[in-house]
Write a protein that holds these residues in place. Structure first.
Motif, PDB file in Angstrom:
ATOM      1  N   MET A  30      20.507  -2.972 -27.061  1.00 50.98           N
ATOM      2  CA  MET A  30      19.836  -2.707 -28.334  1.00 50.98           C
ATOM      3  C   MET A  30      19.191  -3.966 -28.913  1.00 50.98           C
ATOM      4  O   MET A  30      18.792  -4.003 -30.077  1.00 50.98           O
ATOM      5  CB  MET A  30      20.821  -2.108 -29.331  1.00 50.98           C
ATOM      6  N   GLY A  31      19.089  -5.012 -28.077  1.00 45.99           N
ATOM      7  CA  GLY A  31      18.390  -6.223 -28.487  1.00 45.99           C
ATOM      8  C   GLY A  31      19.234  -7.248 -29.222  1.00 45.99           C
ATOM      9  O   GLY A  31      18.702  -8.245 -29.710  1.00 45.99           O
ATOM     10  N   MET A  32      20.539  -7.033 -29.297  1.00 47.90           N
ATOM     11  CA  MET A  32      21.423  -7.997 -29.938  1.00 47.90           C
ATOM     12  C   MET A  32      21.895  -9.034 -28.926  1.00 47.90           C
ATOM     13  O   MET A  32      21.815  -8.801 -27.720  1.00 47.90           O
ATOM     14  CB  MET A  32      22.653  -7.296 -30.522  1.00 47.90           C
ATOM     15  N   GLU A  33      22.386 -10.151 -29.401  1.00 44.79           N
ATOM     16  CA  GLU A  33      23.115 -11.080 -28.562  1.00 44.79           C
ATOM     17  C   GLU A  33      24.560 -10.585 -28.507  1.00 44.79           C
ATOM     18  O   GLU A  33      25.018  -9.891 -29.418  1.00 44.79           O
ATOM     19  CB  GLU A  33      23.097 -12.484 -29.174  1.00 44.79           C
ATOM     20  N   ALA A  34      25.277 -10.945 -27.449  1.00 43.19           N
ATOM     21  CA  ALA A  34      26.682 -10.543 -27.347  1.00 43.19           C
ATOM     22  C   ALA A  34      27.467 -11.618 -26.623  1.00 43.19           C
ATOM     23  O   ALA A  34      27.008 -12.181 -25.633  1.00 43.19           O
ATOM     24  CB  ALA A  34      26.812  -9.213 -26.608  1.00 43.19           C
ATOM     25  N   SER A  35      28.657 -11.893 -27.153  1.00 39.97           N
ATOM     26  CA  SER A  35      29.561 -12.831 -26.488  1.00 39.97           C
ATOM     27  C   SER A  35      30.966 -12.227 -26.482  1.00 39.97           C
ATOM     28  O   SER A  35      31.335 -11.483 -27.393  1.00 39.97           O
ATOM     29  CB  SER A  35      29.564 -14.199 -27.178  1.00 39.97           C
ATOM     30  N   ILE A  36      31.685 -12.535 -25.411  1.00 39.06           N
ATOM     31  CA  ILE A  36      33.079 -12.099 -25.299  1.00 39.06           C
ATOM     32  C   ILE A  36      33.929 -13.347 -25.090  1.00 39.06           C
ATOM     33  O   ILE A  36      33.691 -14.132 -24.171  1.00 39.06           O
ATOM     34  CB  ILE A  36      33.294 -11.116 -24.141  1.00 39.06           C
ATOM     35  N   PHE A  37      34.924 -13.511 -25.972  1.00 35.67           N
ATOM     36  CA  PHE A  37      35.865 -14.623 -25.909  1.00 35.67           C
ATOM     37  C   PHE A  37      37.121 -14.106 -25.220  1.00 35.67           C
ATOM     38  O   PHE A  37      37.871 -13.317 -25.786  1.00 35.67           O
ATOM     39  CB  PHE A  37      36.159 -15.104 -27.334  1.00 35.67           C
ATOM     40  N   PHE A  38      37.324 -14.498 -23.960  1.00 40.03           N
ATOM     41  CA  PHE A  38      38.469 -14.046 -23.170  1.00 40.03           C
ATOM     42  C   PHE A  38      39.661 -14.953 -23.451  1.00 40.03           C
ATOM     43  O   PHE A  38      39.580 -16.168 -23.226  1.00 40.03           O
ATOM     44  CB  PHE A  38      38.147 -14.097 -21.676  1.00 40.03           C
ATOM     45  N   THR A  39      40.758 -14.379 -23.921  1.00 39.72           N
ATOM     46  CA  THR A  39      41.950 -15.146 -24.217  1.00 39.72           C
ATOM     47  C   THR A  39      43.205 -14.393 -23.781  1.00 39.72           C
ATOM     48  O   THR A  39      43.161 -13.182 -23.567  1.00 39.72           O
ATOM     49  CB  THR A  39      42.004 -15.514 -25.720  1.00 39.72           C
ATOM     50  N   LEU A  43      42.009 -13.144 -20.466  1.00 35.09           N
ATOM     51  CA  LEU A  43      41.568 -14.260 -19.629  1.00 35.09           C
ATOM     52  C   LEU A  43      42.038 -14.104 -18.188  1.00 35.09           C
ATOM     53  O   LEU A  43      41.335 -14.492 -17.255  1.00 35.09           O
ATOM     54  CB  LEU A  43      42.065 -15.593 -20.200  1.00 35.09           C
ATOM     55  N   LEU A  44      43.206 -13.514 -17.994  1.00 36.26           N
ATOM     56  CA  LEU A  44      43.722 -13.324 -16.632  1.00 36.26           C
ATOM     57  C   LEU A  44      42.770 -12.498 -15.773  1.00 36.26           C
ATOM     58  O   LEU A  44      42.743 -12.644 -14.556  1.00 36.26           O
ATOM     59  CB  LEU A  44      45.099 -12.659 -16.660  1.00 36.26           C
ATOM     60  N   ARG A  45      41.976 -11.638 -16.379  1.00 34.15           N
ATOM     61  CA  ARG A  45      41.042 -10.804 -15.617  1.00 34.15           C
ATOM     62  C   ARG A  45      39.857 -11.609 -15.106  1.00 34.15           C
ATOM     63  O   ARG A  45      39.116 -11.134 -14.250  1.00 34.15           O
ATOM     64  CB  ARG A  45      40.554  -9.623 -16.452  1.00 34.15           C
ATOM     65  N   LEU A  46      39.665 -12.825 -15.601  1.00 34.03           N
ATOM     66  CA  LEU A  46      38.589 -13.685 -15.095  1.00 34.03           C
ATOM     67  C   LEU A  46      39.035 -14.528 -13.906  1.00 34.03           C
ATOM     68  O   LEU A  46      38.229 -15.240 -13.320  1.00 34.03           O
ATOM     69  CB  LEU A  46      38.065 -14.610 -16.201  1.00 34.03           C
ATOM     70  N   LYS A  47      40.317 -14.412 -13.572  1.00 31.63           N
ATOM     71  CA  LYS A  47      40.786 -15.127 -12.388  1.00 31.63           C
ATOM     72  C   LYS A  47      40.156 -14.487 -11.156  1.00 31.63           C
ATOM     73  O   LYS A  47      39.824 -13.294 -11.157  1.00 31.63           O
ATOM     74  CB  LYS A  47      42.310 -15.060 -12.291  1.00 31.63           C
ATOM     75  N   LYS A  48      39.996 -15.263 -10.117  1.00 36.03           N
ATOM     76  CA  LYS A  48      39.434 -14.737  -8.866  1.00 36.03           C
ATOM     77  C   LYS A  48      40.271 -13.545  -8.410  1.00 36.03           C
ATOM     78  O   LYS A  48      41.481 -13.638  -8.301  1.00 36.03           O
ATOM     79  CB  LYS A  48      39.408 -15.830  -7.810  1.00 36.03           C
ATOM     80  N   ILE A 107      46.532 -22.008 -15.970  1.00 35.81           N
ATOM     81  CA  ILE A 107      45.349 -21.579 -15.227  1.00 35.81           C
ATOM     82  C   ILE A 107      44.370 -22.757 -15.164  1.00 35.81           C
ATOM     83  O   ILE A 107      44.032 -23.341 -16.194  1.00 35.81           O
ATOM     84  CB  ILE A 107      44.673 -20.374 -15.902  1.00 35.81           C
ATOM     85  N   SER A 108      43.919 -23.084 -13.992  1.00 37.08           N
ATOM     86  CA  SER A 108      42.942 -24.161 -13.851  1.00 37.08           C
ATOM     87  C   SER A 108      41.541 -23.565 -13.662  1.00 37.08           C
ATOM     88  O   SER A 108      41.401 -22.387 -13.342  1.00 37.08           O
ATOM     89  CB  SER A 108      43.290 -25.054 -12.663  1.00 37.08           C
ATOM     90  N   LYS A 109      40.539 -24.396 -13.842  1.00 38.05           N
ATOM     91  CA  LYS A 109      39.161 -23.932 -13.657  1.00 38.05           C
ATOM     92  C   LYS A 109      38.927 -23.429 -12.240  1.00 38.05           C
ATOM     93  O   LYS A 109      38.122 -22.530 -12.025  1.00 38.05           O
ATOM     94  CB  LYS A 109      38.167 -25.032 -14.012  1.00 38.05           C
TER      95      LYS A 109
END
Length: 139
Positions: A30-39, A43-48, A107-109
């Motif tokens: 809809m033309g908005m900006e969007a950000s998601i702060f994973f914590t 955050l665990l779902r961003l692990k490989k 968790i490391s980078k």
């Protein structure tokens, strides 16, 4: 300033990750900006290998409920989380990984999918995003 949506994704539950990405992708479309702060558990779902591993928030039933929901979603042509997060990134969505949570949870980078992360930050990073947003959600 363009309109903006900011979401804190605290939960790693599959249905809540879907909710965050559906709302965020909707905002982007809809033309908005969007950000998601994973914590924390989000955050665990961003692990490989971690994106598709979360349980359901209700009726998980040792993983059986999750499989049933995934089957129903497939029949309804709902795309998987990998595609949803890929669409989010392609539409210009921003992913922030909580570096404090990374430290607390060990968790490391190198554990995180770097292809998804736009920024590492703490509460101040989230507050700045939220301060600039018309819509803020905690999931």
């Amino acid at each position: 300033m363009s309109q903006k949506t900011t979401i804190i994704l605290h939960s790693g539950d599959m249905d809540k990750i879907y909710s965050a990405l559906i709302v965020a992708n909707g905002a982007l479309s809809m033309g908005m900006e969007a950000s998601i702060f994973f914590t924390f558990w989000g955050l665990l779902r961003l692990k490989k290998g971690g994106l598709e591993k979360g349980p359901l928030s209700k009726m998980n039933l040792g993983g059986i409920g999750r499989l049933m929901i995934k089957n129903r979603m497939k029949k309804a042509n709902v795309v998987d989380l990998e595609r949803m997060i890929s669409d989010f990134k392609e539409l210009g969505g921003k992913i922030i990984a909580c570096d404090m949570t990374m430290e607390i949870m060990g968790i490391s980078k190198s554990d995180i999918r770097e292809d998804l992360i736009d920024e590492y930050g703490a509460v101040g990073t989230y507050i700045q995003e939220a301060r600039e947003s018309e819509i803020t959600l905690f999931i």
